[in-house]
Design a protein around this motif. Structure first.
Motif, PDB file in Angstrom:
ATOM      1  N   ARG A  38       0.584  -0.766   0.331  1.00 18.98           N
ATOM      2  CA  ARG A  38      -0.158  -0.431  -0.037  1.00 18.98           C
ATOM      3  C   ARG A  38       0.990   1.323   0.132  1.00 18.98           C
ATOM      4  NH1 ARG A  38      -5.634   2.202   3.086  1.00 18.98           N
ATOM      5  NH2 ARG A  38      -5.388   3.950   2.573  1.00 18.98           N
ATOM      6  N   GLU A  39       2.010   0.955   1.026  1.00 23.85           N
ATOM      7  CA  GLU A  39       3.078   1.988   0.521  1.00 23.85           C
ATOM      8  C   GLU A  39       3.161   2.857  -0.940  1.00 23.85           C
ATOM      9  OE1 GLU A  39       6.150   2.051   3.845  1.00 23.85           O
ATOM     10  OE2 GLU A  39       4.549   2.615   5.557  1.00 23.85           O
ATOM     11  N   ASP A  40       3.961   1.654  -1.651  1.00 26.07           N
ATOM     12  CA  ASP A  40       4.401   1.844  -2.773  1.00 26.07           C
ATOM     13  C   ASP A  40       3.187   2.620  -3.492  1.00 26.07           C
ATOM     14  OD1 ASP A  40       6.297   1.504  -4.598  1.00 26.07           O
ATOM     15  OD2 ASP A  40       4.963  -0.402  -5.436  1.00 26.07           O
ATOM     16  N   ALA A  41       2.388   2.065  -3.604  1.00 26.38           N
ATOM     17  CA  ALA A  41       1.132   2.333  -4.976  1.00 26.38           C
ATOM     18  C   ALA A  41       0.783   4.160  -3.956  1.00 26.38           C
ATOM     19  CB  ALA A  41      -0.201   2.152  -4.317  1.00 26.38           C
ATOM     20  N   GLU A  42       1.134   4.480  -2.849  1.00 27.09           N
ATOM     21  CA  GLU A  42       0.543   6.001  -2.466  1.00 27.09           C
ATOM     22  C   GLU A  42       1.523   6.596  -3.198  1.00 27.09           C
ATOM     23  OE1 GLU A  42       0.343   5.508   2.300  1.00 27.09           O
ATOM     24  OE2 GLU A  42      -1.663   4.586   1.979  1.00 27.09           O
ATOM     25  N   ASN A  43       3.749   6.145  -2.889  1.00 31.99           N
ATOM     26  CA  ASN A  43       3.996   6.644  -3.123  1.00 31.99           C
ATOM     27  C   ASN A  43       3.896   7.043  -4.640  1.00 31.99           C
ATOM     28  OD1 ASN A  43       5.581   7.189  -0.954  1.00 31.99           O
ATOM     29  ND2 ASN A  43       6.820   4.866  -0.904  1.00 31.99           N
ATOM     30  N   ARG A  44       3.707   6.222  -5.643  1.00 32.46           N
ATOM     31  CA  ARG A  44       3.147   5.673  -6.917  1.00 32.46           C
ATOM     32  C   ARG A  44       1.818   7.533  -7.876  1.00 32.46           C
ATOM     33  NH1 ARG A  44       1.724   1.109  -9.431  1.00 32.46           N
ATOM     34  NH2 ARG A  44       1.483   0.057  -7.111  1.00 32.46           N
ATOM     35  N   ALA A  45       1.361   7.391  -6.441  1.00 34.21           N
ATOM     36  CA  ALA A  45       0.258   7.665  -7.097  1.00 34.21           C
ATOM     37  C   ALA A  45      -0.431   9.001  -7.068  1.00 34.21           C
ATOM     38  CB  ALA A  45      -1.359   7.623  -6.198  1.00 34.21           C
ATOM     39  N   ALA A  46       1.207   9.919  -5.661  1.00 28.84           N
ATOM     40  CA  ALA A  46       1.699  10.529  -4.920  1.00 28.84           C
ATOM     41  C   ALA A  46       2.019  11.465  -6.387  1.00 28.84           C
ATOM     42  CB  ALA A  46       2.606  11.043  -3.828  1.00 28.84           C
ATOM     43  N   LYS A  47       3.445  10.576  -7.045  1.00 28.02           N
ATOM     44  CA  LYS A  47       4.323  11.532  -7.633  1.00 28.02           C
ATOM     45  C   LYS A  47       3.620  11.012  -9.348  1.00 28.02           C
ATOM     46  CE  LYS A  47       8.526   9.906 -10.403  1.00 28.02           C
ATOM     47  NZ  LYS A  47       9.187  10.777 -10.378  1.00 28.02           N
ATOM     48  N   VAL A  48       2.226  10.297  -8.800  1.00 23.13           N
ATOM     49  CA  VAL A  48       1.555  10.905 -10.868  1.00 23.13           C
ATOM     50  C   VAL A  48       0.471  12.814 -10.236  1.00 23.13           C
ATOM     51  CG1 VAL A  48      -0.285  10.837 -11.543  1.00 23.13           C
ATOM     52  CG2 VAL A  48       0.880   8.620 -11.070  1.00 23.13           C
ATOM     53  N   VAL A  49       0.698  13.024  -9.091  1.00 25.87           N
ATOM     54  CA  VAL A  49       0.117  13.898  -8.654  1.00 25.87           C
ATOM     55  C   VAL A  49       0.817  14.980  -8.874  1.00 25.87           C
ATOM     56  CG1 VAL A  49      -1.550  15.272  -6.758  1.00 25.87           C
ATOM     57  CG2 VAL A  49      -1.919  12.627  -7.657  1.00 25.87           C
ATOM     58  N   GLY A  50       2.080  14.741  -8.448  1.00 25.43           N
ATOM     59  CA  GLY A  50       3.017  15.945  -7.789  1.00 25.43           C
ATOM     60  C   GLY A  50       3.372  15.719  -9.985  1.00 25.43           C
ATOM     61  N   GLU A  51       3.467  15.019 -10.548  1.00 26.82           N
ATOM     62  CA  GLU A  51       4.059  15.600 -11.667  1.00 26.82           C
ATOM     63  C   GLU A  51       2.995  15.822 -12.812  1.00 26.82           C
ATOM     64  OE1 GLU A  51       5.339  11.796 -13.596  1.00 26.82           O
ATOM     65  OE2 GLU A  51       6.921  11.662 -12.499  1.00 26.82           O
ATOM     66  N   ASP A  52       1.690  15.164 -12.139  1.00 29.84           N
ATOM     67  CA  ASP A  52       0.676  16.662 -13.279  1.00 29.84           C
ATOM     68  C   ASP A  52       0.471  17.827 -12.644  1.00 29.84           C
ATOM     69  OD1 ASP A  52      -2.345  16.435 -14.931  1.00 29.84           O
ATOM     70  OD2 ASP A  52      -2.856  16.536 -12.910  1.00 29.84           O
ATOM     71  N   LEU A  53       0.176  18.427 -11.161  1.00 23.17           N
ATOM     72  CA  LEU A  53       0.323  20.112 -10.812  1.00 23.17           C
ATOM     73  C   LEU A  53       1.131  20.052 -11.255  1.00 23.17           C
ATOM     74  CD1 LEU A  53      -0.889  18.598  -6.978  1.00 23.17           C
ATOM     75  CD2 LEU A  53      -2.160  20.007  -9.215  1.00 23.17           C
ATOM     76  N   LYS A  54       2.542  19.865 -11.171  1.00 27.50           N
ATOM     77  CA  LYS A  54       3.744  20.611 -12.239  1.00 27.50           C
ATOM     78  C   LYS A  54       3.646  20.606 -13.649  1.00 27.50           C
ATOM     79  CE  LYS A  54       8.146  20.296 -13.830  1.00 27.50           C
ATOM     80  NZ  LYS A  54       8.907  19.607 -15.351  1.00 27.50           N
ATOM     81  N   ALA A  55       2.845  19.486 -14.499  1.00 25.79           N
ATOM     82  CA  ALA A  55       3.068  20.427 -15.747  1.00 25.79           C
ATOM     83  C   ALA A  55       1.446  21.006 -15.589  1.00 25.79           C
ATOM     84  CB  ALA A  55       2.402  18.931 -16.524  1.00 25.79           C
ATOM     85  N   ARG A  56       0.417  21.381 -15.006  1.00 24.88           N
ATOM     86  CA  ARG A  56      -0.288  22.022 -15.186  1.00 24.88           C
ATOM     87  C   ARG A  56       0.002  23.650 -14.324  1.00 24.88           C
ATOM     88  NH1 ARG A  56      -5.638  19.546 -12.972  1.00 24.88           N
ATOM     89  NH2 ARG A  56      -7.061  20.942 -13.533  1.00 24.88           N
ATOM     90  N   LEU A  57       0.533  23.913 -13.434  1.00 24.71           N
ATOM     91  CA  LEU A  57       0.973  25.251 -13.039  1.00 24.71           C
ATOM     92  C   LEU A  57       2.408  25.508 -14.216  1.00 24.71           C
ATOM     93  CD1 LEU A  57       1.613  24.442  -9.135  1.00 24.71           C
ATOM     94  CD2 LEU A  57       0.203  25.570 -10.467  1.00 24.71           C
ATOM     95  N   SER A  58       2.906  25.041 -14.708  1.00 26.21           N
ATOM     96  CA  SER A  58       3.746  25.213 -15.628  1.00 26.21           C
ATOM     97  C   SER A  58       3.581  26.095 -17.308  1.00 26.21           C
ATOM     98  CB  SER A  58       5.283  23.894 -16.385  1.00 26.21           C
ATOM     99  OG  SER A  58       5.963  24.010 -15.163  1.00 26.21           O
ATOM    100  N   ALA A  59       2.143  25.582 -17.124  1.00 27.01           N
ATOM    101  CA  ALA A  59       1.302  25.822 -18.664  1.00 27.01           C
ATOM    102  C   ALA A  59       0.993  27.171 -18.495  1.00 27.01           C
ATOM    103  CB  ALA A  59      -0.124  24.444 -18.883  1.00 27.01           C
ATOM    104  N   TYR A  60       0.086  27.126 -16.857  1.00 27.10           N
ATOM    105  CA  TYR A  60      -0.342  28.585 -16.530  1.00 27.10           C
ATOM    106  C   TYR A  60       0.943  29.141 -16.047  1.00 27.10           C
ATOM    107  CZ  TYR A  60      -2.520  32.582 -13.358  1.00 27.10           C
ATOM    108  OH  TYR A  60      -2.857  33.860 -13.393  1.00 27.10           O
ATOM    109  N   LEU A  61       2.147  29.182 -15.572  1.00 27.93           N
ATOM    110  CA  LEU A  61       2.961  29.996 -15.319  1.00 27.93           C
ATOM    111  C   LEU A  61       3.682  30.775 -16.944  1.00 27.93           C
ATOM    112  CD1 LEU A  61       3.589  28.858 -12.339  1.00 27.93           C
ATOM    113  CD2 LEU A  61       3.212  30.579 -12.647  1.00 27.93           C
ATOM    114  N   ALA A  62       4.036  29.806 -18.021  1.00 22.37           N
ATOM    115  CA  ALA A  62       3.903  30.323 -19.017  1.00 22.37           C
ATOM    116  C   ALA A  62       3.154  30.892 -19.925  1.00 22.37           C
ATOM    117  CB  ALA A  62       4.438  28.604 -20.053  1.00 22.37           C
ATOM    118  N   GLY A  63       2.186  31.124 -19.286  1.00 22.65           N
ATOM    119  CA  GLY A  63       1.003  31.836 -20.381  1.00 22.65           C
ATOM    120  C   GLY A  63       0.925  32.695 -19.949  1.00 22.65           C
ATOM    121  N   ALA A  64       1.014  33.011 -18.773  1.00 18.22           N
ATOM    122  CA  ALA A  64       1.083  34.170 -17.409  1.00 18.22           C
ATOM    123  C   ALA A  64       2.035  35.504 -17.961  1.00 18.22           C
ATOM    124  CB  ALA A  64       0.277  33.763 -16.326  1.00 18.22           C
ATOM    125  N   ALA A  65       3.029  35.023 -18.488  1.00 19.36           N
ATOM    126  CA  ALA A  65       4.021  36.381 -18.335  1.00 19.36           C
ATOM    127  C   ALA A  65       3.292  37.643 -19.163  1.00 19.36           C
ATOM    128  CB  ALA A  65       4.647  35.466 -19.922  1.00 19.36           C
TER     129      ALA A  65
END
Length: 194
Positions: free
Chosen positions: A167-194
């Protein structure tokens, strides 16, 4: 002298020049069709998301480094926060003078799969739903909000330790997916908000 039948060609030394002219004509036509698209990718069109602003990029990495990530409760929340901080600063730690703050609230759940006839589950899926708000520090206004999802499956075993570790391994993998998705969404917003 008779004419060649339909479907047959007469061989001569000029065939090679005809083929070269056709190839050159096709290349010029392709360049004429593709040229406007390539030109549109110039100064005001396509910009690499993570490229430096000095080289015409969107400088998303530099803008992402100006975002402070607020603490997220729980072990999985801490994993997501660590993932975001690592992506934002390259492992450099907290942001000294943040321009923006990211608040994340997570909801965790576990779904049973592969249920046997006696009711015992052999597999489960760990789910994370992360609601986020990007807040401008100067006036506390929300500039971006949304929800990100992460899922990771794991098997259940007879050993309790194996179940906890899976379960801990599954939690870590799911957290990594959410972290990468948030990074991509924030980057896309910040790139357009210049």
């Amino acid at each position: 002298m008779s004419l060649p039948e339909a479907g047959t060609m007469r061989s001569s030394g000029n065939n090679r020049t005809v083929v070269n002219r056709r190839t050159a004509t096709r290349l010029l036509l392709a360049a004429a069709l593709v040229g406007p698209f390539v030109a549109a990718c110039g100064n005001g069109g396509f910009r690499p998301l993570y490229g430096s602003a000095a080289f015409g990029g969107a400088a998303a990495d530099e803008r992402l480094a100006e975002v402070a990530v607020a603490p997220i409760p729980g072990r999985v929340g801490q994993q997501i926060r660590n993932e975001l901080i690592f992506h934002a600063t390259g492992g450099g730690g907290e942001v000294a003078e943040p321009r923006l703050r990211l608040d994340v609230a997570i909801r965790e759940s576990v779904t049973s799969t592969l249920v046997q006839s006696d009711g015992d589950s052999r597999g489960q899926v760990f789910n994370i739903e992360a609601s986020f708000r990007l807040i401008q520090v100067a006036d506390n206004s929300v500039v971006l909000s949304g929800t990100s999802y992460g899922r990771a499956g794991f098997e259940r075993y007879q050993s309790i330790f194996s179940n906890v570790r899976a379960r801990e391994d599954a939690e870590n993998r799911a957290a990594k997916v959410v972290g990468e998705d948030l990074k991509a969404r924030l980057s896309a917003y910040l790139a357009g908000a210049a």
